[in-house]
Design a protein around this motif. Structure first.
Motif, PDB file in Angstrom:
ATOM      1  N   HIS A 149       0.783  -1.227   0.000  1.00  0.00           N
ATOM      2  CA  HIS A 149       0.000   0.000   0.000  1.00  0.00           C
ATOM      3  C   HIS A 149       0.823   1.289   0.000  1.00  0.00           C
ATOM      4  O   HIS A 149       0.252   2.363  -0.191  1.00  0.00           O
ATOM      5  CB  HIS A 149      -0.965   0.012   1.189  1.00  0.00           C
ATOM      6  CG  HIS A 149      -1.960  -1.098   1.122  1.00  0.00           C
ATOM      7  ND1 HIS A 149      -2.983  -1.135   0.197  1.00  0.00           N
ATOM      8  CD2 HIS A 149      -2.091  -2.229   1.853  1.00  0.00           C
ATOM      9  CE1 HIS A 149      -3.688  -2.236   0.368  1.00  0.00           C
ATOM     10  NE2 HIS A 149      -3.170  -2.912   1.368  1.00  0.00           N
ATOM     11  N   VAL A 151       0.618   1.327  10.124  1.00  0.00           N
ATOM     12  CA  VAL A 151       0.213  -0.058   9.888  1.00  0.00           C
ATOM     13  C   VAL A 151       0.375  -0.836  11.193  1.00  0.00           C
ATOM     14  O   VAL A 151       1.455  -0.871  11.777  1.00  0.00           O
ATOM     15  CB  VAL A 151       1.058  -0.712   8.767  1.00  0.00           C
ATOM     16  CG1 VAL A 151       0.573  -2.140   8.507  1.00  0.00           C
ATOM     17  CG2 VAL A 151       1.010   0.129   7.497  1.00  0.00           C
ATOM     18  N   LEU A 184      -3.993   1.548   9.191  1.00  0.00           N
ATOM     19  CA  LEU A 184      -4.288   0.364   8.392  1.00  0.00           C
ATOM     20  C   LEU A 184      -4.154  -0.821   9.337  1.00  0.00           C
ATOM     21  O   LEU A 184      -3.060  -1.149   9.786  1.00  0.00           O
ATOM     22  CB  LEU A 184      -3.331   0.239   7.213  1.00  0.00           C
ATOM     23  CG  LEU A 184      -3.453  -1.026   6.368  1.00  0.00           C
ATOM     24  CD1 LEU A 184      -4.861  -1.177   5.810  1.00  0.00           C
ATOM     25  CD2 LEU A 184      -2.422  -1.003   5.254  1.00  0.00           C
TER      26      LEU A 184
END
Length: 164
Positions: A22, A111, A142
């Motif tokens: 990502h 993340v 995320l």
């Protein structure tokens, strides 16, 4: 754009894979590992309490600190190798939630992997530190499953409604 990735034993591969998938081209990726300060502190305290003010060179807390730092370095190196992109490695000591939130200041995304009960969907899939991070992150988060997510039928039932 900075992508901060929390590196934790057991869940880090999923976080690294998500960051690689990502992160935008040219994004700065920061791998953050936090070693709890309480373990070396307990060893220092036990040495001082049980053995008095003896030879500081024999203090096991110092050895524990060195072992923890070496372990963090190995984990960050493995994560960087898996990432396969230029990155910054940051090893911190302290409370994981606070350190990760501080590291995410100014980041475009953080993340984090689920680290609680990973057999069911729902709030218990987050452990205390990851819950703190999700609740206090100063940027988008995320949130990834370290393995395949459980089936949708594992969602807990709604609470019973009181007659009214």
């Amino acid at each position: 754009m900075a992508v901060v990735v929390w590196i934790v034993e057991g869940t880090w591969p999923a976080c690294v894979d998500a960051a690689r998938a990502h992160a935008l081209r040219g994004a700065e990726v920061v791998l953050v590992h936090v070693t709890p300060a309480d373990v070396p502190g307990a060893a220092h305290g036990a040495f001082a309490g049980l053995l008095g003010r003896g030879d500081g060179a024999r203090d096991p807390g110092t050895r524990v600190e060195h072992l923890a730092a070496a372990s963090a370095d190995r984990l960050l190196a493995a994560a960087a190798a898996r990432l396969g992109l230029p990155c910054i490695r940051r090893a911190c000591t302290g409370r994981a939630g606070h350190e990760v939130v501080a590291a995410a200041a100014g980041a475009e995304v953080l993340v984090v992997a689920r680290d609680g009960d990973r057999t069911h969907l729902g709030p218990h899939s987050l452990g205390p530190a990851s819950r703190f991070i999700v609740d206090h992150a100063p940027c988008p988060v995320l949130l990834v499953w370290p393995e395949a997510a459980p089936d949708i039928d594992t969602i807990p039932p709604p609470p019973p409604q009181s007659p009214g």
